[in-house]
Design a protein around this motif. Structure first.
Motif, PDB file in Angstrom:
ATOM      1  N   ARG A  73       0.917  -1.314  -0.091  1.00  0.00           N
ATOM      2  CA  ARG A  73       0.048  -0.154   0.059  1.00  0.00           C
ATOM      3  C   ARG A  73       0.878   1.208  -0.065  1.00  0.00           C
ATOM      4  O   ARG A  73       0.829   2.060  -0.685  1.00  0.00           O
ATOM      5  CB  ARG A  73      -0.848   0.041   1.374  1.00  0.00           C
ATOM      6  N   ALA A  74       1.651   1.426   0.907  1.00  0.00           N
ATOM      7  CA  ALA A  74       2.423   2.456   1.107  1.00  0.00           C
ATOM      8  C   ALA A  74       3.500   2.762  -0.032  1.00  0.00           C
ATOM      9  O   ALA A  74       3.749   3.996  -0.598  1.00  0.00           O
ATOM     10  CB  ALA A  74       3.041   2.503   2.411  1.00  0.00           C
ATOM     11  N   GLY A  75       4.170   1.490  -0.561  1.00  0.00           N
ATOM     12  CA  GLY A  75       5.252   1.555  -1.404  1.00  0.00           C
ATOM     13  C   GLY A  75       4.738   2.279  -2.644  1.00  0.00           C
ATOM     14  O   GLY A  75       5.690   3.096  -3.057  1.00  0.00           O
ATOM     15  N   THR A  76       3.518   2.096  -3.198  1.00  0.00           N
ATOM     16  CA  THR A  76       3.285   2.645  -4.401  1.00  0.00           C
ATOM     17  C   THR A  76       3.142   4.134  -4.255  1.00  0.00           C
ATOM     18  O   THR A  76       3.505   4.884  -5.044  1.00  0.00           O
ATOM     19  CB  THR A  76       1.925   2.175  -5.073  1.00  0.00           C
ATOM     20  N   ILE A  77       2.637   4.472  -3.172  1.00  0.00           N
ATOM     21  CA  ILE A  77       2.385   6.155  -2.983  1.00  0.00           C
ATOM     22  C   ILE A  77       3.638   6.712  -2.697  1.00  0.00           C
ATOM     23  O   ILE A  77       3.744   7.818  -3.237  1.00  0.00           O
ATOM     24  CB  ILE A  77       1.343   6.148  -1.639  1.00  0.00           C
ATOM     25  N   ILE A  78       4.439   6.333  -2.012  1.00  0.00           N
ATOM     26  CA  ILE A  78       5.788   6.696  -1.794  1.00  0.00           C
ATOM     27  C   ILE A  78       6.451   6.970  -3.059  1.00  0.00           C
ATOM     28  O   ILE A  78       6.991   8.240  -3.123  1.00  0.00           O
ATOM     29  CB  ILE A  78       6.615   5.954  -0.753  1.00  0.00           C
ATOM     30  N   LEU A  79       6.522   5.988  -3.673  1.00  0.00           N
ATOM     31  CA  LEU A  79       7.429   5.895  -5.078  1.00  0.00           C
ATOM     32  C   LEU A  79       6.694   7.156  -5.950  1.00  0.00           C
ATOM     33  O   LEU A  79       7.460   7.918  -6.401  1.00  0.00           O
ATOM     34  CB  LEU A  79       7.004   4.539  -5.706  1.00  0.00           C
ATOM     35  N   LEU A  80       5.472   7.311  -6.001  1.00  0.00           N
ATOM     36  CA  LEU A  80       4.664   8.176  -6.873  1.00  0.00           C
ATOM     37  C   LEU A  80       5.117   9.755  -6.422  1.00  0.00           C
ATOM     38  O   LEU A  80       5.449  10.541  -7.118  1.00  0.00           O
ATOM     39  CB  LEU A  80       3.122   7.911  -6.810  1.00  0.00           C
ATOM     40  N   VAL A  81       4.985   9.697  -5.094  1.00  0.00           N
ATOM     41  CA  VAL A  81       5.360  11.003  -4.668  1.00  0.00           C
ATOM     42  C   VAL A  81       6.656  11.428  -4.789  1.00  0.00           C
ATOM     43  O   VAL A  81       7.133  12.389  -4.880  1.00  0.00           O
ATOM     44  CB  VAL A  81       4.785  11.119  -3.005  1.00  0.00           C
ATOM     45  N   SER A  82       7.531  10.372  -4.541  1.00  0.00           N
ATOM     46  CA  SER A  82       9.066  10.808  -4.844  1.00  0.00           C
ATOM     47  C   SER A  82       9.270  11.137  -6.017  1.00  0.00           C
ATOM     48  O   SER A  82       9.973  12.187  -6.401  1.00  0.00           O
ATOM     49  CB  SER A  82       9.801   9.261  -4.522  1.00  0.00           C
ATOM     50  N   MET A  83       8.528  10.623  -7.153  1.00  0.00           N
ATOM     51  CA  MET A  83       8.809  11.070  -8.684  1.00  0.00           C
ATOM     52  C   MET A  83       8.210  12.635  -8.644  1.00  0.00           C
ATOM     53  O   MET A  83       8.954  13.424  -9.172  1.00  0.00           O
ATOM     54  CB  MET A  83       7.929  10.203  -9.463  1.00  0.00           C
ATOM     55  N   VAL A  84       7.018  12.813  -8.190  1.00  0.00           N
ATOM     56  CA  VAL A  84       6.496  13.993  -8.357  1.00  0.00           C
ATOM     57  C   VAL A  84       7.755  15.271  -7.555  1.00  0.00           C
ATOM     58  O   VAL A  84       7.750  16.286  -8.270  1.00  0.00           O
ATOM     59  CB  VAL A  84       5.150  14.402  -7.615  1.00  0.00           C
ATOM     60  N   LEU A  85       7.992  14.844  -6.399  1.00  0.00           N
ATOM     61  CA  LEU A  85       8.940  15.776  -6.003  1.00  0.00           C
ATOM     62  C   LEU A  85      10.162  15.961  -6.560  1.00  0.00           C
ATOM     63  O   LEU A  85      10.682  16.967  -6.711  1.00  0.00           O
ATOM     64  CB  LEU A  85       9.251  15.006  -4.346  1.00  0.00           C
ATOM     65  N   TRP A  86      10.680  14.960  -7.183  1.00  0.00           N
ATOM     66  CA  TRP A  86      11.858  14.965  -7.888  1.00  0.00           C
ATOM     67  C   TRP A  86      11.736  15.881  -9.059  1.00  0.00           C
ATOM     68  O   TRP A  86      12.545  16.538  -9.505  1.00  0.00           O
ATOM     69  CB  TRP A  86      12.355  13.640  -8.425  1.00  0.00           C
ATOM     70  N   MET A  87      10.524  15.770  -9.830  1.00  0.00           N
ATOM     71  CA  MET A  87       9.970  16.759 -10.831  1.00  0.00           C
ATOM     72  C   MET A  87      10.250  18.049 -10.350  1.00  0.00           C
ATOM     73  O   MET A  87      10.588  19.115 -11.042  1.00  0.00           O
ATOM     74  CB  MET A  87       9.006  16.215 -11.672  1.00  0.00           C
ATOM     75  N   LEU A  88       9.421  18.336  -9.164  1.00  0.00           N
ATOM     76  CA  LEU A  88       9.421  19.723  -8.780  1.00  0.00           C
ATOM     77  C   LEU A  88      10.576  20.297  -8.555  1.00  0.00           C
ATOM     78  O   LEU A  88      11.132  21.541  -8.491  1.00  0.00           O
ATOM     79  CB  LEU A  88       8.532  19.752  -7.232  1.00  0.00           C
ATOM     80  N   LEU A  89      11.750  19.469  -8.075  1.00  0.00           N
ATOM     81  CA  LEU A  89      12.995  19.756  -7.671  1.00  0.00           C
ATOM     82  C   LEU A  89      13.957  20.118  -8.676  1.00  0.00           C
ATOM     83  O   LEU A  89      14.888  20.827  -8.637  1.00  0.00           O
ATOM     84  CB  LEU A  89      13.617  18.979  -6.683  1.00  0.00           C
ATOM     85  N   THR A  90      13.554  19.434  -9.984  1.00  0.00           N
ATOM     86  CA  THR A  90      14.493  19.469 -11.038  1.00  0.00           C
ATOM     87  C   THR A  90      13.815  20.480 -12.215  1.00  0.00           C
ATOM     88  O   THR A  90      14.877  20.847 -12.779  1.00  0.00           O
ATOM     89  CB  THR A  90      14.520  18.014 -12.020  1.00  0.00           C
ATOM     90  N   PHE A  91      12.608  20.385 -12.333  1.00  0.00           N
ATOM     91  CA  PHE A  91      12.130  21.225 -13.518  1.00  0.00           C
ATOM     92  C   PHE A  91      11.654  22.485 -12.694  1.00  0.00           C
ATOM     93  O   PHE A  91      11.117  22.574 -11.702  1.00  0.00           O
ATOM     94  CB  PHE A  91      10.999  20.635 -14.331  1.00  0.00           C
ATOM     95  N   PRO A  92      11.674  23.646 -13.489  1.00  0.00           N
ATOM     96  CA  PRO A  92      12.247  23.976 -14.987  1.00  0.00           C
ATOM     97  C   PRO A  92      13.777  24.063 -14.520  1.00  0.00           C
ATOM     98  O   PRO A  92      14.458  24.369 -13.510  1.00  0.00           O
ATOM     99  CB  PRO A  92      11.890  25.377 -15.312  1.00  0.00           C
ATOM    100  N   ARG A  93      14.602  23.598 -15.610  1.00  0.00           N
ATOM    101  CA  ARG A  93      16.046  23.426 -15.437  1.00  0.00           C
ATOM    102  C   ARG A  93      16.774  24.795 -15.900  1.00  0.00           C
ATOM    103  O   ARG A  93      16.254  25.484 -16.792  1.00  0.00           O
ATOM    104  CB  ARG A  93      16.757  22.429 -16.382  1.00  0.00           C
ATOM    105  N   LEU A  94      17.824  24.910 -15.336  1.00  0.00           N
ATOM    106  CA  LEU A  94      18.632  26.016 -15.494  1.00  0.00           C
ATOM    107  C   LEU A  94      19.525  25.597 -16.120  1.00  0.00           C
ATOM    108  O   LEU A  94      20.377  24.593 -15.943  1.00  0.00           O
ATOM    109  CB  LEU A  94      19.246  26.659 -14.268  1.00  0.00           C
TER     110      LEU A  94
END
Lengths: 90, 632
Positions: free
Chosen positions: B459-480
């Motif tokens: 249960r938790a695994g899928t959600i954590i994975l998904l949120v980590s992806m979203v967070l990674w995108m927020l921290l990476t894009f837009p790129r400089l």
């Protein structure tokens, strides 16, 4: 203590080691019905086994099994206390 | 070759009181293949498993434990409704298997009488036959079959004794004998019927369990018992922290290696970043929980299987009653001190749905171990390392204070919520049994721990994975576009400021300025919504330091707000940030597990919101108060 017909005594009034017989319960009270399903049936013998360190809940023995109840539940069960010398539930 | 349609599996419903060994039997018959879910509209767990008995396909339905088929609440009514086939999507069972503790026959027969009045083919399984014999009790099984008119099998569930006979029986419910006349239902007559059955089967009431009596003289003694209780609880925690930490560090190192390995295999660029920082870090974020979860569950299940947990609940029940909860909720909250996830899963032992819900809602307030890195950073950086009183230092006292604050907040919120939700007659009376102490089965224990750990992962695994992806995108894009002249750490910092998360931090600044936070803390807070400890790594990135230890401490100490010329981390800000972390729910896994346990997104959303409001309010007050005291 002489046993007498005393419907004012409640299970919550008894002390560890005391024995009593369950008196008539209030059939309209759903909680009382559940307590009966748990074994607190009229004329059944119940024994107070022990009390928790903080005073509540209390462990009882009825129909050969033990069960813990809180004071507020035990107060719904009227009992007829038995003499200390009465036969213990074997 | 045309295959005939496979016959529908035989549906067998398991009914029995909570301590009868029903679930142990269910696990023994179905292995670890049970499917767990929820019934519509209620919070009780729905558990079904498949097995082959006597060559036929069967589906076992582990119905919620109940002392009576006369329900007092919607949760209890489910058993009746399933037996009648009145639940949407749940067909009625073809037969009922009543599971009863052999040592409490006189009481169990009261429930058996109710089941026999349902008119379904039934059989009776008497568990813990070994304990009955050990305690000098006995009964004649054949006479019991004759008296009840249904098949009766004796087993020792956790040792597998008698299960083969049972399996042969369960494969052919159509062959089970039926009672000619159902037993009386009115309680007085029902009890008299049970008594006459007992005398007919030469029932000998078992004596007290000798070992249990001896141990309980100490463990439930007012003084000695409370002391043992305190020692057990403290040891519980010491073990968790001592054993989990090295394992978690090892996983951290492993994840870092995996990330580095990914970078060497993939061409540098977005894909490599995604795999290393998004995917690997995401999976690592799930796996890092496992040592704590496995350890916590291991100890919890061990204490429960041995029989001690019920004693702990017995001792502490009255104190819990003061805030409207009960003894069994204490164990769940205590576990949350290490990690709220096993704690929330442990609320299953609390029968009252309202109390279960409130316990779930306040569990995140208990100071979980993920707050430690944040507390450690801020305390080490800003609290003087001097002694306050004798050998007790300010730093240690602050940490202790934060731990206690979590528990105090949980108690207060629980009391308030119980007051708010508790309107209406409470349901079933508080009842609890103190089972006999026994040496638990290793196989069973492993199954319990494995089952819970797997449930978390799924249960938790899928959600954590998904949120980590979203967070990674927020921290990476837009790129400089990287500036070749800048050194790597400055470049990383610039990239972060340019990213969506960085912009969010800036956008949040006016909202969090009243709490004393600037945009950098804002970025950290955004990142920490997934998991608290992420703020430390995020701050390290924002402050462009290489490590999260001494360099980060120095960096936060020295940071100055360019607009005001004042330090960013004033005492008021530090206090405010600490208080924010005491309250805020910053853990996707917790939300995921809450969803699973409460069967809806409503409650996790409520928990997140009320805790955010509390965090904001408390932070605000702290900032003002501490600011007033420390302003020069």
């Amino acid at each position: 203590m002489k046993s007498n017909v005393n419907f004012a005594t409640r299970l919550s009034d008894l002390a560890p080691g005391d024995q009593a017989q369950v008196a008539e319960m209030d059939a309209s009270d759903p909680i009382a019905r559940r307590l009966q399903d748990l074994g607190f049936v009229t004329d059944t013998r119940v024994r107070v086994v022990r009390r928790a360190p903080l005073g509540d809940p209390v462990e009882y023995e009825v129909r050969g099994t033990r069960l813990c109840l809180r004071r507020s539940e035990a107060a719904r069960i009227p009992v007829r206390p038995e003499d200390a010398g009465a036969e213990a539930p074997s | 070759m045309t295959a005939a349609a496979a016959p529908d599996p035989i549906r067998l419903g398991l009914v029995g009181s909570p301590n009868a060994g029903k679930t142990t039997l269910f696990n023994a018959l179905t292995g670890l293949r049970a499917r767990v879910g929820n019934y519509p509209g209620v919070t009780v767990e729905r558990r079904e498993g498949e097995a082959k008995f006597a060559g036929r396909s069967c589906r076992l339905i582990d119905l919620p434990g109940t002392y009576s088929l006369d329900p007092l609440s919607p949760d209890e009514a489910i058993v009746n409704q399933v037996l009648e086939g009145a639940v949407d999507g749940v067909a009625a069972p073809d037969a009922v298997v009543v599971v009863a503790d052999a040592c409490s026959l006189e009481r169990s027969l009261l429930l058996v009488a109710q089941v026999l009045n349902r008119g379904l083919p039934s059989c009776l399984v008497l568990t813990m036959m070994d304990e009955l014999a050990a305690r000098g009790g006995s009964l004649d099984r054949e006479r019991l079959e004759a008296a009840l008119g249904i098949p009766v099998v004796g087993v020792v569930g956790h040792r597998g004794v008698g299960l083969d006979t049972l399996r042969r029986l369960l494969g052919h419910p159509e062959q089970w004998s039926r009672p000619p006349v159902p037993p009386p239902l009115a309680i007085g007559e029902r009890a008299a019927w049970a008594d006459s059955v007992c005398s007919h089967v030469l029932h000998q009431r078992p004596g007290a369990h000798a070992l249990t009596e001896r141990l309980d003289r100490i463990l439930l003694h007012p003084v000695a018992g409370t002391l043992v209780f305190a020692v057990v609880m403290v040891t519980f925690f010491q073990l968790i922290f001592a054993w989990a930490t090295p394992l978690m560090d090892a996983i951290d190192a492993g994840v870092a290696h995996a990330g580095a390995a990914a970078r060497t295999w993939l061409p540098p660029g977005l894909a490599a970043d995604f795999v290393a920082d998004g995917l690997v870090a995401g999976v690592g974020g799930v796996v890092i929980f496992l040592p704590q979860i496995v350890l916590l569950f291991g100890l919890l299940y061990l204490l429960e299987d041995v029989g001690y947990m019920a004693r702990a609940a017995f001792v502490v029940d009255r104190a819990m009653g003061r805030i409207g909860l009960e003894g069994r909720a204490f164990v769940a909250l205590l576990s949350s001190y290490a990690c709220a996830i096993p704690g929330i899963m442990a609320t299953r032992t609390v029968p009252s749905p309202r109390q279960r819900l409130v316990t779930v809602l306040v569990a995140p307030l208990m100071t979980c171990s993920a707050r430690l890195p944040v507390y450690a950073l801020l305390i080490a950086a800003f609290v003087p390392a001097t002694n306050a009183w004798g050998p007790l230092g300010w730093q240690g006292l602050t940490l202790l204070g934060l731990y206690l604050a979590g528990a105090a907040a949980a108690a207060v919120v629980a009391a308030v919520l119980m007051r708010v939700f508790g309107r209406g007659v409470d349901q079933a009376p508080f009842t609890m049994e103190l089972p006999s102490y026994r040496i638990p089965s290793f196989r069973l224990w492993v199954g319990q721990v494995g089952g819970s750990a797997w449930a978390f992962l799924k249960r938790a695994g899928t959600i954590i994975l998904l949120v980590s992806m979203v967070l990674w995108m927020l921290l990476t894009f837009p790129r400089l576009a990287p500036d070749p002249a800048a050194n790597p750490t400055d470049a990383a910092r610039a990239a972060l400021e340019h990213s969506a998360a960085g912009r969010l931090g800036h956008a949040l600044e006016p909202l969090i300025a009243p709490l004393g936070f600037d945009w950098k803390i804002g970025v950290g807070l955004v990142a920490s919504l997934a998991a608290r400890e992420v703020i430390v790594a995020t701050l390290a990135q924002v402050y462009a330091v290489e490590d999260e230890g001494a360099s980060l401490r120095e960096a936060v100490r020295r940071d100055v707000n360019p607009r005001t010329g004042q330090p960013v981390f004033t005492p008021a800000t530090v206090a405010s940030l600490l208080v924010f972390f005491v309250f805020a729910l910053q853990c996707m896994s917790t939300l995921a597990i809450m969803r699973r346990e409460t069967n809806s997104w409503r409650w996790p959303a409520f928990a997140f919101s009320y805790l955010l409001v509390l965090a904001y309010g408390a932070s605000f007050v702290t900032y003002r108060v501490v600011g007033a005291f420390t302003s020069s």
